[in-house]
Scaffold this active site. Structure first.
Site, PDB file in Angstrom:
ATOM      1  NE  ARG A 168      -3.829  -2.518   0.168  1.00  0.00           N
ATOM      2  CZ  ARG A 168      -3.422  -3.562  -0.261  1.00  0.00           C
ATOM      3  NH1 ARG A 168      -2.356  -3.729  -1.010  1.00  0.00           N
ATOM      4  NH2 ARG A 168      -4.202  -4.628  -0.284  1.00  0.00           N
ATOM      5  CB  SER A 241      -9.809  -2.216   3.512  1.00  0.00           C
ATOM      6  OG  SER A 241     -10.456  -3.363   3.294  1.00  0.00           O
ATOM      7  CD  GLU A 338      -6.144  -0.124   2.413  1.00  0.00           C
ATOM      8  OE1 GLU A 338      -6.429   0.394   1.443  1.00  0.00           O
ATOM      9  OE2 GLU A 338      -5.823  -1.177   2.799  1.00  0.00           O
TER      10      GLU A 338
END
Length: 346
Positions: A168, A241, A338
């Site tokens: 990520r 998420s 995130e």
């Protein structure tokens, strides 16, 4: 004025972020052709700088208004640069919707992206976060990223290695305001190498009656799983998420397993590390289905923060902080968001 540049003043961003929270941009600059970027960035409305580049708004939490003008790249061209019959290099503008691009590639016989179906957002946002799902990360298929650097007025073409992809993470996330991604090139194969051993894909295919999976069938299985697990942002505001799975030292992961043998722990990105399921940590702290007013946690997936209607970005951020604090207090593990938080610090 260039017809590829459109300027709007005092624009609501509620419909431009998947959480559906209210925020206002003092100026919204829409650029339909990346070649017009230098002219757009010279506009007087941008004299105080650019606050944010907006894609699909699916990886953002507006905890306040952006401090300056917002830029939106809306170009949607997709073209094949090279195709030898087995491998193709396909270039897509930053504004192309990601899921539509995945399905278009599958229709054209290009495999590889099927596990990344139904991820919200745009092509331009995909390499920033190095989006991933069901055992696949987009970096495996990125051939190059084209970007513009406003500070130097230079155009760049980064190959995959230069993008410094991580879990990520990427060069573009590490320097969030330095480069404007205008297009991404993908290297895709006509010889599928299907990934079926992650998160129930094989079971879903079996339930669908598929005995000889194709890339399209895998995409349909992923879509079905995601629709069961993740709320539709058009119905219930969310950004997918919200927390990254934490990467911890192997010794810490083993200590966790000694106390909680059922905890999902996976191989880390580097030697000596392990990846722990953030969803399990959050669920173990009792947050799944929690609701404070209109700010809540999905009852179906502990990683997903949801806006039940009129929650503010600040309320969602406050809830996220409390969740992270509880995980830290119980397990000694830090979890991080995130999405990019705009208007406040994490």
């Amino acid at each position: 004025m260039n017809l590829n540049v459109r300027v709007q003043r005092d624009v609501s961003l509620r419909g431009r972020n998947s959480f559906g929270v209210e925020a206002r941009a003092p100026w919204l600059i829409d650029v339909a052709d990346a070649e017009a970027l230098p002219q757009a960035l010279a506009l007087p409305e941008l004299r105080d700088g650019l606050a944010l580049v907006l894609g699909g708004g699916s990886n953002l939490l507006f905890a306040g208004d952006p401090a300056g003008a917002v830029l939106e790249l809306s170009g949607r061209r997709v073209r094949t640069l090279d195709d030898d019959g087995e491998r193709a290099v396909v270039r897509a503008d930053a504004g192309v919707p990601w899921h539509g691009f995945v399905m278009q590639m599958l229709e054209q016989g290009h495999a590889g992206l099927e596990n990344l179906a139904l991820i919200p957002g745009t092509v331009g946002a995909a390499p920033i976060q190095n989006i991933g799902a069901y055992g696949v990360e987009v970096r495996e298929f990125v051939h190059a990223v084209e970007a513009y650097e406003p500070a130097t007025a230079r155009w760049h073409r980064f190959d995959a290695a230069q993008c410094r992809f991580g879990y990520r993470d990427s060069l573009f996330k590490q320097a969030p305001d330095r480069y404007l991604i205008v297009a991404v090139e993908f290297a895709l194969s006509r010889r599928p190498q299907l990934r079926l051993d992650y998160a129930g894909i094989g079971d879903e295919l079996a339930a669908m009656g598929v005995t000889a999976p194709t890339p399209r069938a895998v995409a349909e299985a992923v879509i079905a799983i995601r629709r069961r697990k993740l709320p539709d942002p058009a119905v219930l505001g969310n950004a997918g998420s919200f927390f990254k799975n934490p990467i911890v030292p192997t010794a810490q992961a083993e200590a966790l397993l000694a106390r909680h043998p059922q905890a999902p722990v996976f191989r880390g990105s580097d030697a000596g590390t392990r990846k722990v399921s953030a969803a399990w940590l959050i669920d173990a702290c009792g947050w799944k289905g929690h609701r404070d007013g209109d700010a809540g946690v999905s009852a179906a997936h502990a990683l997903v923060l949801v806006n039940h209607g009129r929650a503010s970005g600040r309320q969602l951020l406050d809830l996220a902080r409390r969740i992270a604090d509880s995980v830290q207090a119980r397990f000694g593990i830090a979890i991080e968001p995130e999405p990019r938080v705009v208007g406040a610090s994490w």
